[in-house]
Design a protein around this motif. Structure first.
Motif, short mmCIF file in Angstrom:
data_model
loop_
_atom_site.label_atom_id
_atom_site.label_comp_id
_atom_site.label_asym_id
_atom_site.label_seq_id
_atom_site.Cartn_x
_atom_site.Cartn_y
_atom_site.Cartn_z
N ARG A 1 26.59 52.33 -28.14
CA ARG A 1 27.41 52.45 -27.28
C ARG A 1 27.45 54.33 -26.39
N ASP B 1 22.83 53.91 -26.34
CA ASP B 1 23.11 53.32 -25.41
C ASP B 1 23.97 51.64 -25.07
N ARG C 1 24.23 58.20 -23.87
CA ARG C 1 22.41 57.70 -23.57
C ARG C 1 22.03 58.17 -24.61
N ARG C 2 21.15 57.09 -25.26
CA ARG C 2 20.03 57.06 -26.18
C ARG C 2 19.36 58.94 -26.36
N TRP D 1 32.07 51.42 -19.42
CA TRP D 1 30.62 50.98 -18.79
C TRP D 1 29.52 52.35 -19.17
N ALA D 2 28.75 51.12 -19.09
CA ALA D 2 27.28 51.86 -19.77
C ALA D 2 26.15 51.53 -18.38
N GLY D 3 25.78 52.37 -18.61
CA GLY D 3 24.68 52.07 -17.29
C GLY D 3 25.06 51.49 -16.29
N GLY D 4 25.84 51.94 -15.55
CA GLY D 4 26.83 51.52 -14.51
C GLY D 4 27.27 50.40 -14.09
N GLU D 5 26.62 49.63 -16.01
CA GLU D 5 27.82 47.77 -16.18
C GLU D 5 28.69 47.45 -16.89
N GLY E 1 30.54 53.69 -22.96
CA GLY E 1 30.00 54.90 -22.87
C GLY E 1 30.23 56.85 -22.84
#
Length: 504
Positions: free
Chosen positions: A357, A235, A360-361, A309-313, A483
């Motif tokens: 990206r 991610d 998820r990981r 967007w990734a992790g809410g950012e 994301g």
């Protein structure tokens, strides 16, 4: 403290390294500070290193011996997985040395030779020294040649070994050149090519799962297996590795080594023993008979992530990352179909994918089975029934999941997928060693089962090179939003075979 690194001949006894030292080239780099030095401390804390162990750092920085010892101490404290013990550290610190210098500086190599003799005399390392090349791949031949030039690669009294980090070349030709240079200096049994994924407990459990359980072997073939999916999703973006990553890309970075090694472990025949030579023979058979399908335009995909967007950012796209040249066509996502021409796996495609990206990981191997040949149910009874699958989760939620159909409680015959789940954390109280602990200890013991030899490296490049060359001939590269789970071209690739990617 429970010791998970046991002597395979007697589980009651730890596998303890004999007198020796570890010489780290590139000691101030991220790998050394975040992984190697903490692993050394944890091995010492588990009682697996000798009292007179030596640790030598070689770098161009102008540290004093005290400054260097403090740097090593902080790195060990920051990354250790075992409790900090000051008394243990003081014992370990007695064998720490620093050698400043450039790789083309003859005086620096003389200082290294003097330091090794000093450790032999003061720490009792007995001429046993392992050279760990935690440096850019382009410098591997330089350092190996210098070790030979200054008489450090051989010893009449003890052993000398060299550890090489991936990537092992950037294509078949460069891998062959590197293997030739290394073979001119070190004998085969003294060369350890590190693939840290092979040190993970969950990767090693693939072998235990396959060959310790008689219930799976009869269905581990093309009569019952529809296909296999091997996924390594991250991610995160490229971070501070722009210079390295843009010259490598996703396929070279992880498919050539990690994923093809996982494929070999999943597909290999049962070895006659778990000795290095026996494991190597069976893995090489798979790699020698594995090839991407001829229609590379249909059965491969590569792409770059764009802003999303990734992790809410909100995160930047690949071409917007610092250090990435405008117009780069390096892939951050790669997917391909591999076919294995053996009786066991004929007609069973292996789908490999890796990317930055993504959603998820997760790293997993999913063995997807064919449907039952006859299902005596009405169509609406099995509408929610998917494919039976056995999923080995390598990271981060290590374990095994079996998906199968079961009847939904009620008066009708409705079948729905259910999961049977095994988690390492809930089943074992022993703490798992970090991958580099296991691998460093294997180097010091001279035990090579987890290390690919040059034949495996070259066979893997033979598989990957045609795909890389095919992508290089294409003018454009696909994209996917950060994301998400990759580009539409990857979905189309697997859909052409009437299949879909698993959503981990």
């Amino acid at each position: 403290m429970t010791n998970p690194l046991r002597d395979p001949q007697d589980r009651r006894l730890p596998r303890i390294a004999g007198p020796c030292s570890l010489i780290l080239f590139g000691v101030t780099g991220d790998l050394s500070r975040k992984k190697l030095i903490p692993a050394v401390y944890d091995l010492a804390n588990r009682g697996l290193l000798p009292p007179g162990f030596g640790l030598v750092g070689f770098a161009r920085h102008d540290f004093s011996q005290d400054e260097f010892a403090q740097l090593i101490k902080q790195a060990a404290k920051d990354g250790a997985r075992t409790p900090w013990r000051e008394t243990l550290w003081n014992q370990l610190a007695a064998g720490i040395r620093f050698v400043p210098g450039e790789f083309d500086d003859d005086a620096a190599w003389k200082r290294l030779a003097d330091t090794m003799r000093e450790l032999d005399e003061q720490q009792g390392t007995n001429g046993n020294h392992a050279f760990y090349l935690s440096i850019p791949p382009a410098l591997f031949p330089v350092v190996v040649s210098q070790l030979r030039e200054h008489g450090l690669a051989t010893s009449d009294d003890g052993w000398r070994r060299v550890v090489i980090e991936k990537p092992f070349g950037h294509d078949l030709a460069s891998a062959q050149d590197l293997n030739r240079v290394v073979a001119e200096v070190f004998p085969r049994e003294s060369v350890f090519r590190i693939d840290h994924y092979l040190g993970k407990e969950t990767v090693q459990n693939v072998l235990a799962f396959r060959f310790a359980n008689g219930m799976f072997e009869p269905i581990w073939n093309g009569n019952y297996v529809d296909h296999v999916q091997i996924t390594m999703a991250e991610d995160i973006g490229i971070g501070t590795r722009a210079g390295y990553y843009d010259s490598i890309g996703a396929a070279r970075d992880v498919i050539q080594n990690h994923l093809l090694q996982l494929m070999a472990l999943i597909a290999m025949e049962e070895p006659v023993s778990f000795k290095a030579s026996s494991l190597r023979i069976e893995k090489q058979k798979i790699l020698a008979n594995a090839r991407p399908t001829p229609r590379l335009d249909f059965h491969t995909a590569h792409a770059q992530y764009v802003a999303g967007w990734a992790g809410g950012e909100k995160v930047a796209g690949y071409l917007e990352e610092e250090g990435i040249p405008r117009g780069s066509t390096t892939e951050t996502y790669a997917a391909m179909r591999i076919d294995i021409a053996t009786r066991r796996w004929a007609g069973v495609p292996f789908y490999l994918r890796a990317g930055k990206r993504l959603g998820r990981r997760v790293t997993e191997v999913a063995v997807v089975f064919k449907p039952a040949p006859h299902q005596p149910f009405a169509k609406h009874d099995v509408e929610e029934l998917g494919e039976n699958a056995l999923v080995m989760r390598i990271q981060p939620d290590e374990g095994v999941t079996l998906r199968f159909g079961a009847k939904v409680p009620g008066t009708t015959m409705e079948i729905r997928d259910v999961l049977m789940d095994f988690a390492y954390g809930g089943a074992f109280v022993e703490s798992s060693p970090e991958a580099y602990e296991r691998l460093i200890l294997d180097v010091l013991l001279g035990d090579p089962p987890l290390f690919p030899q040059h034949e495996e490296v070259e066979l893997a490049w033979e598989i990957l090179d045609p795909v890389i060359e095919h992508w290089a001939r294409q003018e454009n590269i696909d994209t996917y939003t950060a994301g998400t789970w990759g580009p539409a071209s990857a979905d189309e690739m697997i859909a052409r075979d009437g299949r879909t990617w698993r959503r981990p």
